[in-house]
Enzyme design. Structure first.
Site, PDB file in Angstrom:
ATOM      1  N   HIS A   1     -42.593 -68.021  26.895  1.00  0.00           N
ATOM      2  CA  HIS A   1     -43.423 -67.235  25.969  1.00  0.00           C
ATOM      3  C   HIS A   1     -43.934 -65.999  26.696  1.00  0.00           C
ATOM      4  O   HIS A   1     -44.312 -66.058  27.873  1.00  0.00           O
ATOM      5  CB  HIS A   1     -44.609 -68.073  25.487  1.00  0.00           C
ATOM      6  CG  HIS A   1     -45.435 -67.411  24.433  1.00  0.00           C
ATOM      7  ND1 HIS A   1     -44.930 -67.056  23.198  1.00  0.00           N
ATOM      8  CD2 HIS A   1     -46.744 -67.012  24.429  1.00  0.00           C
ATOM      9  CE1 HIS A   1     -45.885 -66.487  22.475  1.00  0.00           C
ATOM     10  NE2 HIS A   1     -46.986 -66.443  23.198  1.00  0.00           N
TER      11      HIS A   1
ATOM     12  N   CYS B   1     -41.991 -63.674  19.923  1.00  0.00           N
ATOM     13  CA  CYS B   1     -42.804 -63.136  21.018  1.00  0.00           C
ATOM     14  C   CYS B   1     -42.083 -62.042  21.803  1.00  0.00           C
ATOM     15  O   CYS B   1     -42.636 -60.964  22.052  1.00  0.00           O
ATOM     16  CB  CYS B   1     -43.273 -64.264  21.939  1.00  0.00           C
ATOM     17  SG  CYS B   1     -41.954 -65.134  22.830  1.00  0.00           S
TER      18      CYS B   1
ATOM     19  N   HIS C   1     -49.874 -61.219  20.892  1.00  0.00           N
ATOM     20  CA  HIS C   1     -48.628 -61.978  20.957  1.00  0.00           C
ATOM     21  C   HIS C   1     -48.284 -62.556  19.596  1.00  0.00           C
ATOM     22  O   HIS C   1     -49.102 -62.573  18.676  1.00  0.00           O
ATOM     23  CB  HIS C   1     -48.719 -63.079  22.017  1.00  0.00           C
ATOM     24  CG  HIS C   1     -49.674 -64.189  21.686  1.00  0.00           C
ATOM     25  ND1 HIS C   1     -49.460 -65.500  22.041  1.00  0.00           N
ATOM     26  CD2 HIS C   1     -50.870 -64.199  21.044  1.00  0.00           C
ATOM     27  CE1 HIS C   1     -50.459 -66.266  21.637  1.00  0.00           C
ATOM     28  NE2 HIS C   1     -51.337 -65.489  21.034  1.00  0.00           N
TER      29      HIS C   1
END
Length: 220
Positions: free
Chosen positions: A181, A134, A193
């Site tokens: 994240h 990510c 993402h």
């Protein structure tokens, strides 16, 4: 003379596809179908599809398989991606003309780079070009725009300056999962993402506010 009858594709060996019960239907999977996309399309959740089809925690499905699908709505309080409650949230700020605020300089380049990576695999520690995690995706996207961000999500949470959900513009960072994240906002209430191992880089709805720990506006 008897005419040949076309037969549907058989499910892959080992997958027990039972006859659908009341309130269920079956869908023949096509190339490119994913569990999350099917959940979103049919108004259900990934967890429901996993349970109906005996997938356990796996999200792997294959073209030619028959997938059981609930015709009922997804359970209240869950979104089709299976990542939190799905409640109406304030939309990003609109201008008088009805469009979002213009993106920060460089944001368009970052978004364009992220879009070009769609479908590539999540790779732990990956910064491209074959795969990304990510923060690697976000770092490389902004690097393409001429801005060097920190490598990890834990540092990216302090990059740029704090902004709000209502003032998000394409290129802004959305931090979720208790700061573990990061997603790239691309406008229209969506992000790009790299979700997790076993998944590919994808576009998804903006996470609900209760799942977000911060929004960061990147400047040169």
């Amino acid at each position: 003379m008897t005419q040949p009858v076309e037969r549907p594709a058989e499910p892959r060996p080992g997958r027990d596809v039972a006859k659908p019960a009341a309130g269920e239907k079956t869908v023949l999977l096509r190339p490119g179908d994913t569990l999350s996309a099917l959940a979103l399309e049919h108004g259900t959740s990934v967890e429901v599809l996993q349970e109906l089809n005996g997938l356990g925690s796996s999200t792997l499905v294959y073209a030619g398989e028959t997938l059981r699908m609930s015709t009922a709505e997804a359970p209240a309080g869950r979104d089709p991606m299976g990542e939190g409650s799905h409640q109406p949230e304030p939309a990003p700020k609109q201008t008088d003309a009805g469009s979002e605020e213009p993106p920060v300089k460089g944001g368009a380049s970052a978004v364009a780079f992220a879009r070009a990576q769609l479908g590539k695999p999540y790779t732990w520690g990956g910064t491209g070009p074959i795969g990304f995690d990510c923060s690697g995706l976000v770092m490389r996207a902004w690097q393409e725009a001429g801005v060097q961000l920190p490598r990890t999500t834990w540092d990216q949470v302090r990059a740029g300056e704090a902004t709000t959900r209502a003032r998000l513009v394409p290129g802004d960072l959305v931090i979720t999962r208790s700061g573990g994240h990061v997603q790239l906002y691309i406008g229209d209430g969506k992000v790009i993402h790299a979700p997790r191992p076993g998944r590919t880089i994808t576009a998804a709805p903006l996470a609900v506010a209760s799942d977000v720990v911060g929004y960061r506006h990147i400047t040169r």
